[in-house]
Motif scaffolding. Sequence first.
Motif, PDB file in Angstrom:
ATOM      1  N   ASN A  58     -32.727 -77.098  -5.043  1.00 45.21           N
ATOM      2  CA  ASN A  58     -33.878 -76.608  -4.260  1.00 45.21           C
ATOM      3  C   ASN A  58     -35.206 -77.039  -4.872  1.00 45.21           C
ATOM      4  O   ASN A  58     -36.209 -76.326  -4.793  1.00 45.21           O
ATOM      5  CB  ASN A  58     -33.850 -75.077  -4.126  1.00 45.21           C
ATOM      6  CG  ASN A  58     -32.659 -74.598  -3.308  1.00 45.21           C
ATOM      7  OD1 ASN A  58     -31.795 -75.383  -2.930  1.00 45.21           O
ATOM      8  ND2 ASN A  58     -32.612 -73.320  -3.036  1.00 45.21           N
ATOM      9  N   LEU A  95     -27.213 -87.443   2.688  1.00 47.89           N
ATOM     10  CA  LEU A  95     -27.818 -86.112   2.768  1.00 47.89           C
ATOM     11  C   LEU A  95     -27.055 -85.228   3.754  1.00 47.89           C
ATOM     12  O   LEU A  95     -26.786 -84.056   3.477  1.00 47.89           O
ATOM     13  CB  LEU A  95     -29.288 -86.219   3.177  1.00 47.89           C
ATOM     14  CG  LEU A  95     -30.250 -86.733   2.100  1.00 47.89           C
ATOM     15  CD1 LEU A  95     -31.591 -87.123   2.705  1.00 47.89           C
ATOM     16  CD2 LEU A  95     -30.453 -85.681   1.013  1.00 47.89           C
ATOM     17  N   GLN A  96     -26.692 -85.798   4.905  1.00 49.31           N
ATOM     18  CA  GLN A  96     -25.969 -84.998   5.896  1.00 49.31           C
ATOM     19  C   GLN A  96     -24.552 -84.678   5.414  1.00 49.31           C
ATOM     20  O   GLN A  96     -24.010 -83.616   5.715  1.00 49.31           O
ATOM     21  CB  GLN A  96     -25.943 -85.729   7.242  1.00 49.31           C
ATOM     22  CG  GLN A  96     -27.305 -85.848   7.885  1.00 49.31           C
ATOM     23  CD  GLN A  96     -27.247 -86.014   9.391  1.00 49.31           C
ATOM     24  OE1 GLN A  96     -28.168 -85.644  10.091  1.00 49.31           O
ATOM     25  NE2 GLN A  96     -26.172 -86.572   9.905  1.00 49.31           N
ATOM     26  N   MET A  99     -24.914 -81.751   3.258  1.00 52.10           N
ATOM     27  CA  MET A  99     -25.133 -80.549   4.068  1.00 52.10           C
ATOM     28  C   MET A  99     -23.813 -79.971   4.559  1.00 52.10           C
ATOM     29  O   MET A  99     -23.597 -78.759   4.522  1.00 52.10           O
ATOM     30  CB  MET A  99     -26.036 -80.879   5.258  1.00 52.10           C
ATOM     31  CG  MET A  99     -27.454 -81.251   4.899  1.00 52.10           C
ATOM     32  SD  MET A  99     -28.400 -81.749   6.362  1.00 52.10           S
ATOM     33  CE  MET A  99     -29.871 -82.423   5.586  1.00 52.10           C
ATOM     34  N   VAL A 104     -23.593 -76.343   6.013  1.00 48.73           N
ATOM     35  CA  VAL A 104     -24.787 -76.344   6.860  1.00 48.73           C
ATOM     36  C   VAL A 104     -24.571 -77.409   7.931  1.00 48.73           C
ATOM     37  O   VAL A 104     -24.358 -78.576   7.618  1.00 48.73           O
ATOM     38  CB  VAL A 104     -26.061 -76.651   6.049  1.00 48.73           C
ATOM     39  CG1 VAL A 104     -27.265 -76.780   6.976  1.00 48.73           C
ATOM     40  CG2 VAL A 104     -26.302 -75.570   5.003  1.00 48.73           C
ATOM     41  N   PRO A 106     -25.720 -80.028  10.364  1.00 43.73           N
ATOM     42  CA  PRO A 106     -26.948 -80.793  10.641  1.00 43.73           C
ATOM     43  C   PRO A 106     -27.402 -80.674  12.089  1.00 43.73           C
ATOM     44  O   PRO A 106     -28.604 -80.620  12.359  1.00 43.73           O
ATOM     45  CB  PRO A 106     -26.550 -82.239  10.297  1.00 43.73           C
ATOM     46  CG  PRO A 106     -25.422 -82.103   9.334  1.00 43.73           C
ATOM     47  CD  PRO A 106     -24.672 -80.882   9.779  1.00 43.73           C
ATOM     48  N   LEU A 109     -29.138 -77.409  12.290  1.00 43.63           N
ATOM     49  CA  LEU A 109     -30.351 -77.406  11.470  1.00 43.63           C
ATOM     50  C   LEU A 109     -31.476 -78.182  12.143  1.00 43.63           C
ATOM     51  O   LEU A 109     -32.645 -77.776  12.095  1.00 43.63           O
ATOM     52  CB  LEU A 109     -30.047 -78.021  10.097  1.00 43.63           C
ATOM     53  CG  LEU A 109     -31.211 -78.089   9.101  1.00 43.63           C
ATOM     54  CD1 LEU A 109     -31.697 -76.694   8.734  1.00 43.63           C
ATOM     55  CD2 LEU A 109     -30.803 -78.855   7.849  1.00 43.63           C
ATOM     56  N   ILE A 136     -36.043 -83.986   6.980  1.00 47.12           N
ATOM     57  CA  ILE A 136     -34.651 -83.821   6.556  1.00 47.12           C
ATOM     58  C   ILE A 136     -34.545 -82.895   5.341  1.00 47.12           C
ATOM     59  O   ILE A 136     -33.896 -81.853   5.394  1.00 47.12           O
ATOM     60  CB  ILE A 136     -34.010 -85.183   6.206  1.00 47.12           C
ATOM     61  CG1 ILE A 136     -34.158 -86.167   7.368  1.00 47.12           C
ATOM     62  CG2 ILE A 136     -32.544 -84.988   5.821  1.00 47.12           C
ATOM     63  CD1 ILE A 136     -33.448 -85.779   8.628  1.00 47.12           C
ATOM     64  N   TYR A 140     -33.810 -78.560   5.090  1.00 50.15           N
ATOM     65  CA  TYR A 140     -32.539 -78.211   4.455  1.00 50.15           C
ATOM     66  C   TYR A 140     -32.763 -77.301   3.250  1.00 50.15           C
ATOM     67  O   TYR A 140     -32.053 -76.291   3.080  1.00 50.15           O
ATOM     68  CB  TYR A 140     -31.812 -79.481   4.042  1.00 50.15           C
ATOM     69  CG  TYR A 140     -30.524 -79.227   3.292  1.00 50.15           C
ATOM     70  CD1 TYR A 140     -29.499 -78.482   3.857  1.00 50.15           C
ATOM     71  CD2 TYR A 140     -30.331 -79.734   2.008  1.00 50.15           C
ATOM     72  CE1 TYR A 140     -28.314 -78.246   3.176  1.00 50.15           C
ATOM     73  CE2 TYR A 140     -29.152 -79.512   1.321  1.00 50.15           C
ATOM     74  CZ  TYR A 140     -28.155 -78.763   1.909  1.00 50.15           C
ATOM     75  OH  TYR A 140     -26.984 -78.525   1.224  1.00 50.15           O
ATOM     76  N   GLU A 143     -33.557 -73.881   4.374  1.00 46.04           N
ATOM     77  CA  GLU A 143     -32.355 -73.202   4.853  1.00 46.04           C
ATOM     78  C   GLU A 143     -31.517 -72.689   3.686  1.00 46.04           C
ATOM     79  O   GLU A 143     -30.990 -71.562   3.722  1.00 46.04           O
ATOM     80  CB  GLU A 143     -31.526 -74.162   5.708  1.00 46.04           C
ATOM     81  CG  GLU A 143     -30.182 -73.614   6.174  1.00 46.04           C
ATOM     82  CD  GLU A 143     -30.303 -72.466   7.154  1.00 46.04           C
ATOM     83  OE1 GLU A 143     -29.301 -71.746   7.338  1.00 46.04           O
ATOM     84  OE2 GLU A 143     -31.391 -72.270   7.732  1.00 46.04           O
ATOM     85  N   LEU A 144     -31.411 -73.492   2.628  1.00 45.11           N
ATOM     86  CA  LEU A 144     -30.664 -73.056   1.438  1.00 45.11           C
ATOM     87  C   LEU A 144     -31.323 -71.845   0.795  1.00 45.11           C
ATOM     88  O   LEU A 144     -30.644 -70.913   0.376  1.00 45.11           O
ATOM     89  CB  LEU A 144     -30.583 -74.197   0.421  1.00 45.11           C
ATOM     90  CG  LEU A 144     -29.669 -75.378   0.755  1.00 45.11           C
ATOM     91  CD1 LEU A 144     -29.697 -76.393  -0.379  1.00 45.11           C
ATOM     92  CD2 LEU A 144     -28.244 -74.915   1.007  1.00 45.11           C
TER      93      LEU A 144
END
Length: 206
Positions: A58, A95-96, A99, A104, A106, A109, A136, A140, A143-144
């Motif tokens: 994060n 990255l996806q 996720m 998570v 995508p 999101l 992106i 994310y 959201e985390l």
Amino acid sequence: LSDIAALYEQARQATGYRSLDDGSQWFDLETINPFGDSGKPVYPFVHEREILQAVRLNDQAGAKEALQRFFAYLCSEADKEMAVQPGALQLLGSLQHMMLHAQVDPQQLFDGVNMYEKLSQLREPEAMEQFIMSQIIVPYVEELEKRSNLQMKRIVNKMIAHIETHYMEDLSLDQFADEEGIPAYALSKVFKQETSTNFIDYLTQV
């Protein structure tokens, strides 16, 4: 006149083979290979790992710095514009993938927006870098953080319920932290935020 649309598209595609060096450039569309060399394949795996690690922690500032190094490497090593965009799309895929591992979605999101399509429409490395960071990574990470806060609140509520019924037993913050697999200092911080008092004082009051 009927050829104008096709010629325009040919010229537009040819600009993807431009060198990233400054200055004007010449494309001869009448040659056998009008676009020239496609450029050497390069990809900064080291900087990708740095980006993914920062995102997992994060750390938006760290992710931004790693992303800058990622694109700086691409632009310095790739000799054509068209070699930069595949690298950006590959990073988006990584990255996806991360996720999905973090459970998570995508699609959810990003509200169903096709981010590959959005990214593929960008031409300049600076625009790609900004898009990946703002559209992106930032959503994310937020959201985390939201999920982490909700999880910590549930843990604190669970602790409070346990204290209410087992206050006569030998209880400690470290015990709860070990059971939940989180650092005691982090649990202590959230507990104080939720109850406006520290663990020992709360237990004593009960």
